[in-house]
Design a protein around this motif. Structure first.
Motif, PDB file in Angstrom:
ATOM      1  N   THR A 261       0.867  -1.175   0.000  1.00 51.22           N
ATOM      2  CA  THR A 261       0.000   0.000   0.000  1.00 51.22           C
ATOM      3  C   THR A 261       0.901   1.221   0.000  1.00 51.22           C
ATOM      4  N   ALA A 262       0.875   1.971  -1.104  1.00 52.86           N
ATOM      5  CA  ALA A 262       1.847   3.050  -1.289  1.00 52.86           C
ATOM      6  C   ALA A 262       1.153   4.391  -1.467  1.00 52.86           C
ATOM      7  N   THR A 263       1.630   5.377  -0.686  1.00 54.15           N
ATOM      8  CA  THR A 263       1.186   6.762  -0.840  1.00 54.15           C
ATOM      9  C   THR A 263       2.403   7.624  -1.081  1.00 54.15           C
ATOM     10  N   ALA A 264       2.158   8.908  -1.263  1.00 57.89           N
ATOM     11  CA  ALA A 264       3.266   9.832  -1.481  1.00 57.89           C
ATOM     12  C   ALA A 264       4.115  10.017  -0.235  1.00 57.89           C
ATOM     13  N   GLU A 265       3.632   9.545   0.922  1.00 57.65           N
ATOM     14  CA  GLU A 265       4.361   9.757   2.177  1.00 57.65           C
ATOM     15  C   GLU A 265       4.927   8.481   2.779  1.00 57.65           C
ATOM     16  N   SER A 266       4.386   7.320   2.418  1.00 55.80           N
ATOM     17  CA  SER A 266       4.893   6.092   3.021  1.00 55.80           C
ATOM     18  C   SER A 266       4.488   4.887   2.184  1.00 55.80           C
ATOM     19  N   VAL A 267       5.181   3.782   2.430  1.00 53.06           N
ATOM     20  CA  VAL A 267       4.896   2.514   1.753  1.00 53.06           C
ATOM     21  C   VAL A 267       4.742   1.435   2.815  1.00 53.06           C
ATOM     22  N   ASP A 268       3.598   0.774   2.799  1.00 52.32           N
ATOM     23  CA  ASP A 268       3.275  -0.268   3.770  1.00 52.32           C
ATOM     24  C   ASP A 268       3.370  -1.622   3.076  1.00 52.32           C
ATOM     25  N   ILE A 269       4.070  -2.576   3.716  1.00 55.40           N
ATOM     26  CA  ILE A 269       4.264  -3.898   3.124  1.00 55.40           C
ATOM     27  C   ILE A 269       3.778  -4.955   4.100  1.00 55.40           C
ATOM     28  N   GLU A 270       2.855  -5.798   3.654  1.00 53.75           N
ATOM     29  CA  GLU A 270       2.437  -6.975   4.402  1.00 53.75           C
ATOM     30  C   GLU A 270       2.810  -8.199   3.577  1.00 53.75           C
ATOM     31  N   ALA A 271       3.323  -9.217   4.258  1.00 55.60           N
ATOM     32  CA  ALA A 271       3.751 -10.412   3.522  1.00 55.60           C
ATOM     33  C   ALA A 271       3.628 -11.632   4.402  1.00 55.60           C
ATOM     34  N   GLY A 272       3.546 -12.798   3.758  1.00 54.54           N
ATOM     35  CA  GLY A 272       3.491 -14.038   4.505  1.00 54.54           C
ATOM     36  C   GLY A 272       2.267 -14.113   5.383  1.00 54.54           C
ATOM     37  N   ALA A 273       2.479 -14.527   6.630  1.00 53.76           N
ATOM     38  CA  ALA A 273       1.375 -14.690   7.570  1.00 53.76           C
ATOM     39  C   ALA A 273       1.160 -13.453   8.436  1.00 53.76           C
ATOM     40  N   LEU A 274       2.270 -12.875   8.966  1.00 58.75           N
ATOM     41  CA  LEU A 274       2.143 -11.766   9.908  1.00 58.75           C
ATOM     42  C   LEU A 274       3.144 -10.649   9.664  1.00 58.75           C
ATOM     43  N   PHE A 275       4.022 -10.813   8.684  1.00 56.47           N
ATOM     44  CA  PHE A 275       5.058  -9.801   8.451  1.00 56.47           C
ATOM     45  C   PHE A 275       4.438  -8.462   8.062  1.00 56.47           C
ATOM     46  N   HIS A 276       4.902  -7.412   8.708  1.00 57.18           N
ATOM     47  CA  HIS A 276       4.417  -6.065   8.410  1.00 57.18           C
ATOM     48  C   HIS A 276       5.588  -5.106   8.526  1.00 57.18           C
ATOM     49  N   ASP A 277       5.729  -4.279   7.519  1.00 50.83           N
ATOM     50  CA  ASP A 277       6.828  -3.318   7.489  1.00 50.83           C
ATOM     51  C   ASP A 277       6.310  -2.029   6.886  1.00 50.83           C
ATOM     52  N   ILE A 278       6.855  -0.911   7.336  1.00 53.89           N
ATOM     53  CA  ILE A 278       6.469   0.376   6.769  1.00 53.89           C
ATOM     54  C   ILE A 278       7.717   1.216   6.581  1.00 53.89           C
ATOM     55  N   ALA A 279       7.776   1.903   5.455  1.00 54.98           N
ATOM     56  CA  ALA A 279       8.922   2.763   5.161  1.00 54.98           C
ATOM     57  C   ALA A 279       8.403   4.121   4.680  1.00 54.98           C
ATOM     58  N   PRO A 280       8.946   5.201   5.250  1.00 51.44           N
ATOM     59  CA  PRO A 280       9.991   5.236   6.273  1.00 51.44           C
ATOM     60  C   PRO A 280       9.501   4.733   7.620  1.00 51.44           C
ATOM     61  N   GLY A 281      10.426   4.156   8.393  1.00 48.79           N
ATOM     62  CA  GLY A 281      10.067   3.676   9.714  1.00 48.79           C
ATOM     63  C   GLY A 281       9.729   4.806  10.662  1.00 48.79           C
ATOM     64  N   CYS A 282      10.326   5.975  10.426  1.00 46.86           N
ATOM     65  CA  CYS A 282      10.033   7.161  11.232  1.00 46.86           C
ATOM     66  C   CYS A 282      10.184   8.384  10.347  1.00 46.86           C
TER      67      CYS A 282
END
Length: 374
Positions: A261-282
């Motif tokens: 899920t990508a916006t002009a301010e951040s990119v959210d990544i979900e993968a596998g069963a529970l993996f979740h990552d967002i960039a930038p982290g802060c």
């Protein structure tokens, strides 16, 4: 003033801030942190004068709690209060033998998972004696917390050999068209290296500026999805919602599915069963993320998952923590561990546990490569 052998160990001096620092100068020998510290004499005298047996208080933490709660006057003397805090920390170390002393802004006793500022606890006992049972419950859970942390640490350092399957052609990142931003004084902001290796000002941690600087990353996300679709057997669903948010669902025939899920301010990544990552982290100014650093992170994450470099282990320990690791094709990577996100419903956690139990070591297989095109 002498103190008898109240605690099952040698009383050592309180470690100073330098001895407790994470950074140890080469050649220095800080020694093992002490379990018990000295300087308890004034409190021992206070307890005796009040008709209490210091040996009983040393052996029974909650008898000590009740004594302190009933004798608020011990805080009137800084010397007695300091000695009481040391005595209290030593009593905690009796209850939890893995606990040792270290110094931050004030003396603390604890382990890597939990550390108790003893002066603050002393004041809590006097001002809020009703916290006795919650404190007892916290102490009771402490050993399990340590064991769970050790299990997570073992997973993070387990150097398992896995075969990553990378695309025949490397990913080529499109050129980033990064606009120029200026500060209040008209100076160009060099995001990514604005602090020149030094420490950012304190107010930078609560300030954000120019979040639109991450917008160029959208072109990288588009290119990464195209790259994965070209080289791996994966179905890709692309859509853009009414707010302009890009949503990509990548469903490979083997391996971990990915939702971006990508916006002009951040990119959210979900993968596998529970993996979740967002960039930038802060996004705060102190962390000083740039479009380049965010693109690096996303590229590493997506390419590694497709190559078979995603590990998820759940549940870990009695606290049911989640361990995740990203292994990069060059042998690098990163790992994290802790409680799953509170928003994840219990039924999804149960399903994830079943899925991940069927993966060898929690490692998702690589995506299947497409057959060479003629």
């Amino acid at each position: 003033m002498t103190t008898p052998d109240l605690f099952p160990g040698i009383l050592a001096p309180m470690p100073d801030a330098a001895a407790s620092a994470i950074l140890i100068w080469p050649g220095a020998d800080p020694g093992a942190p002490p379990r018990f510290v000295d300087g308890i004499g004034p409190f021992v005298a206070f307890a005796r004068d009040a008709g209490a047996d210091p040996a009983v208080l040393a052996a029974d933490l909650f008898a000590l709690w009740d004594f302190v709660a009933a004798h608020a006057g011990l805080l009137a003397s800084a010397e007695t209060a300091d000695a009481a805090a040391r005595f209290l920390g030593n009593a905690i170390a009796v209850v939890h033998p893995a606990a040792t002393w270290h110094m931050t802004s004030e003396p603390e006793v604890g382990t890597s998972t939990m550390s108790i500022p003893v002066a603050g606890l002393l004041r809590t006992i006097v001002e809020h004696p009703e916290h006795r049972e919650p404190f007892r419950e916290m102490l009771a859970s402490w050993p399990q917390t340590d064991r769970d942390d050790q299990e997570l640490a073992a997973l993070a350092h387990d150097d398992v050999a896995i075969d990553l399957v990378v695309a025949p052609a490397p990913f080529t990142r499109p050129a980033l068209s990064i606009p120029e931003f200026v500060d209040d004084d008209g100076h160009v902001i060099d995001y990514g290296s604005r602090w020149a290796g030094g420490s950012p000002p304190e107010d930078a941690y609560s300030r954000t500026s120019h979040l639109e600087r991450f917008a160029p990353v959208l072109t990288v996300v588009d290119a990464l999805v195209d790259h994965l679709e070209r080289w791996y057997v994966v179905d890709v669903d692309r859509r853009v919602d009414a707010q302009g948010t890009r949503v990509f669902r990548l469903r490979p025939t083997t391996g971990a599915a990915i939702t971006i899920t990508a916006t002009a301010e951040s990119v959210d990544i979900e993968a596998g069963a529970l993996f979740h990552d967002i960039a930038p982290g802060c996004t705060c100014d102190a962390c000083d993320e740039s479009a380049v650093t965010v693109a690096d992170h996303i590229e590493e994450t997506l390419l590694s998952i497709a190559a078979g470099g995603l590990q998820e282990v759940f549940p870990v320990g009695q606290r049911r923590w989640l361990h995740t690791r990203i292994r990069t094709p060059d042998g690098g990577g990163r790992s994290s561990g802790g409680e799953p996100e509170p928003s994840v419903p219990p039924e999804r956690l149960d399903a994830a546990s079943e899925i991940l139990a069927g993966l060898p070591g929690g490692w998702w297989p690589s995506w299947s490569l497409r057959a060479p095109r003629s």
